[in-house]
Design an enzyme around this catalytic site. Structure first.
Site, PDB file in Angstrom:
ATOM      1  N   ASP A  12       0.854  -1.201   0.000  1.00  0.00           N
ATOM      2  CA  ASP A  12       0.000   0.000   0.000  1.00  0.00           C
ATOM      3  C   ASP A  12       0.888   1.250   0.000  1.00  0.00           C
ATOM      4  OD1 ASP A  12      -0.862   0.595   3.515  1.00  0.00           O
ATOM      5  OD2 ASP A  12       0.904  -0.392   2.637  1.00  0.00           O
ATOM      6  N   ASN A  41      -2.533   2.781   3.392  1.00  0.00           N
ATOM      7  CA  ASN A  41      -1.968   4.114   3.671  1.00  0.00           C
ATOM      8  C   ASN A  41      -2.765   5.212   2.976  1.00  0.00           C
ATOM      9  OD1 ASN A  41       0.226   3.499   5.382  1.00  0.00           O
ATOM     10  ND2 ASN A  41       1.403   2.759   3.620  1.00  0.00           N
ATOM     11  N   ASN A 160       0.738   0.968  17.098  1.00  0.00           N
ATOM     12  CA  ASN A 160       1.047   2.365  16.728  1.00  0.00           C
ATOM     13  C   ASN A 160      -0.206   3.151  16.349  1.00  0.00           C
ATOM     14  OD1 ASN A 160       0.539   1.138  14.288  1.00  0.00           O
ATOM     15  ND2 ASN A 160       2.493   1.708  13.313  1.00  0.00           N
ATOM     16  N   PHE A 167      -1.036  -0.521  12.486  1.00  0.00           N
ATOM     17  CA  PHE A 167      -1.890   0.014  11.420  1.00  0.00           C
ATOM     18  C   PHE A 167      -2.390  -1.072  10.455  1.00  0.00           C
ATOM     19  CE2 PHE A 167      -3.603   3.180   8.656  1.00  0.00           C
ATOM     20  CZ  PHE A 167      -3.403   2.709   7.375  1.00  0.00           C
ATOM     21  N   ASP A 242       8.450  -1.726   6.158  1.00  0.00           N
ATOM     22  CA  ASP A 242       8.170  -2.711   5.109  1.00  0.00           C
ATOM     23  C   ASP A 242       9.391  -3.390   4.511  1.00  0.00           C
ATOM     24  OD1 ASP A 242       5.368  -0.717   3.971  1.00  0.00           O
ATOM     25  OD2 ASP A 242       5.505  -2.218   5.553  1.00  0.00           O
TER      26      ASP A 242
HETATM   27  O1  RIB Z   1       2.430   0.243  10.847  1.00  0.00           O
HETATM   28  C1  RIB Z   1       3.320   0.405   9.770  1.00  0.00           C
HETATM   29  C2  RIB Z   1       2.726  -0.166   8.521  1.00  0.00           C
HETATM   30  O2  RIB Z   1       1.544   0.541   8.181  1.00  0.00           O
HETATM   31  C3  RIB Z   1       3.645  -0.014   7.300  1.00  0.00           C
HETATM   32  O3  RIB Z   1       3.382  -1.061   6.406  1.00  0.00           O
HETATM   33  C4  RIB Z   1       3.206   1.282   6.702  1.00  0.00           C
HETATM   34  O4  RIB Z   1       3.467   1.370   5.300  1.00  0.00           O
HETATM   35  C5  RIB Z   1       1.732   1.227   6.940  1.00  0.00           C
HETATM   36  O5  RIB Z   1       1.149   0.450   5.890  1.00  0.00           O
HETATM   37 CA    CA Z   2       2.744  -0.543   4.107  1.00  0.00          CA
END
Ligand code: RIB
Ligand code: CA
Length: 311
Positions: A12, A41, A160, A167, A242
Site C-alpha cells: 500500500d 496508507n 502504533n 496500522f 516494510d
Molecule cells: O504500521 C506500519 C505499517 O503501516 C507499514 O506497512 C506502513 O506502510 C503502513 O502500511
Molecule cells: Ca505498508
C-alpha cells in the site's frame, strides 16, 4: 548463491512500501514476480498510482502491477495521510507514471502466480491483508501452494494506531484473522522489530548520495517520512517497516525470530486489531514466527545496494 527467492509483493505505497519495492526489485536474492496493491496508507487508486510511480522511476517496466481491494473486508477504510501525505507518497516532486497496471484483480493475480508454481512463490505483504484474505477465501489451495507468507504488521508489544493495534492489522482485522488462521507458515515482522530499523540521517544521506534519479527519489521519500514520524510519532529517525519483510526473505540471518502462535482480536472495544502473541518452544508445531531483532546496518546496506543496482 542459491536461486533467487520468488516473491509477490502486496503493498500500500506508502513511503516504506516504496522502499520495500526498491529492495525487492534490486536485491539479487529476490525475483520479483509481481506487485499487487491494496487500500491502506491511502485509497487503492493512490496506492496503485504510487506503485506505478515507483516502478517508473526504478525502470521496472516488466514487473506486473495489479490493483486490488479498495476497502477492508467488513470495515470502512482508514488511511494514514498524517504519515504518508494526501498522495500517499508526499515529499518528492510528483511523478507521472509511465508504468501501467495489468488488468484483473490482485487476488486473482496472487492465486495464479502462486498456484502456477507450487512451493516456489512467497507472498510478502506490507499493507492491510485484504487482498491475501480474499485470495485465500476464493482459492483455499493458495495456502498449500505458497512457500510461505511474510508480513509487515502487528506487534507482540504495543501498537502504533492504538496501544494494542498496529496500522496494517487495525485497518482489516478480519482479513488478518483469515491469513493467520490459514494452514501456511506466517512470519510476522511487527513493530517490535521494525522499530529497530530506524533510518539515521547518515543512512538516508548514503541513499541520496547514490545520485541516481531513484537514489535521489528515495532520499526525498525518507526526508518526508522523517518529518511526519517526528511530528506524529515523536521518533527522531523514521522506522523503515516494510523493507524488513522483504529483507527477511532475501537474508533471514539478518533477523532473530521466535516461534509463536498468533491470533487476531476482531471484537475488542479497545483491543481490536491486536496480534495476540503466545511464544512457544520451537518445534511445538507452531506455524507462526515473529521477528524479535534485526541487524540494522546490514539491512540498510542491502537497501542501499538494491537502490544503487537499479540504476
Ligand atoms: O504500521 C506500519 C505499517 O503501516 C507499514 O506497512 C506502513 O506502510 C503502513 O502500511
Ligand atoms: Ca505498508
Amino acid at each position: 548463491m542459491t536461486d533467487p527467492r520468488r516473491i509477490v509483493l502486496d503493498c500500500d505505497p506508502g513511503h516504506d512500501d516504496a522502499l520495500a519495492l526498491m529492495l525487492a526489485a534490486g536485491d539479487p536474492r529476490i525475483d520479483l514476480v509481481g506487485v499487487t496493491t491494496v487500500a491502506g496508507n491511502q485509497t487503492v487508486e493512490k496506492t496503485t498510482r504510487n506503485a506505478c510511480a515507483v516502478a517508473t522511476v526504478a525502470g521496472l517496466f516488466a514487473v506486473p502491477i495489479v490493483r486490488g481491494a479498495d476497502r477492508p473486508l467488513l470495515r470502512p477504510l482508514r488511511t494514514a495521510a498524517e504519515i504518508h501525505g494526501e498522495s500517499g507518497l508526499d515529499g518528492p516532486p510528483p511523478v507521472v507514471p509511465t508504468v501501467r497496471t495489468r488488468p484483473g484483480h490482485a487476488c486473482d493475480f496472487l492465486i495464479e502466480a502462486v498456484t502456477a508454481s507450487p512451493g516456489e512463490v512467497t507472498i510478502v505483504a506490507t499493507g492491510p491483508l485484504t487482498n491475501v484474505a480474499l485470495a485465500l477465501m476464493k482459492e483455499p489451495a493458495l495456502a498449500e501452494a505458497a512457500r510461505e507468507i511474510v508480513i509487515m504488521g502487528g506487534a507482540y508489544g504495543r501498537g502504533n494506531v492504538t496501544p494494542a493495534a498496529e496500522f496494517n492489522i487495525s485497518v482489516d482485522p478480519e482479513a488478518a484473522a483469515v491469513v493467520f488462521d490459514a494452514p501456511w507458515r506466517v512470519t510476522m515482522m511487527g513493530l517490535d522489530v521494525t522499530h529497530q530499523a530506524a533510518c539515521s540521517e547518515e543512512a538516508q544521506a548514503r541513499i541520496s548520495a547514490i545520485g541516481t534519479p531513484l537514489g535521489v527519489f528515495a532520499g526525498q521519500l525518507l526526508e518526508f517520512f522523517r518529518s511526519t514520524y517526528r511530528r506524529e510519532q515523536a521518533m527522531g529517525d523514521p522506522p523503515v517497516h516494510d523493507p524488513c519483510a522483504v529483507a527477511y526473505v532475501a537474508d533471514p540471518t539478518l533477523f532473530e525470530t521466535r516461534a509463536a502462535h498468533v491470533v487476531i482480536e476482531t471484537r475488542g472495544t479497545y483491543t481490536s486489531g491486536m496480534t495476540v502473541t503466545a511464544f512457544v518452544a520451537s518445534g511445538e508445531g507452531s506455524r507462526h514466527d515473529v521477528g524479535i531483532s534485526v541487524r540494522r546496518d546490514a539491512l540498510f546496506d542491502a537497501l542501499t545496494a538494491a537502490i544503487a543496482a537499479l540504476g
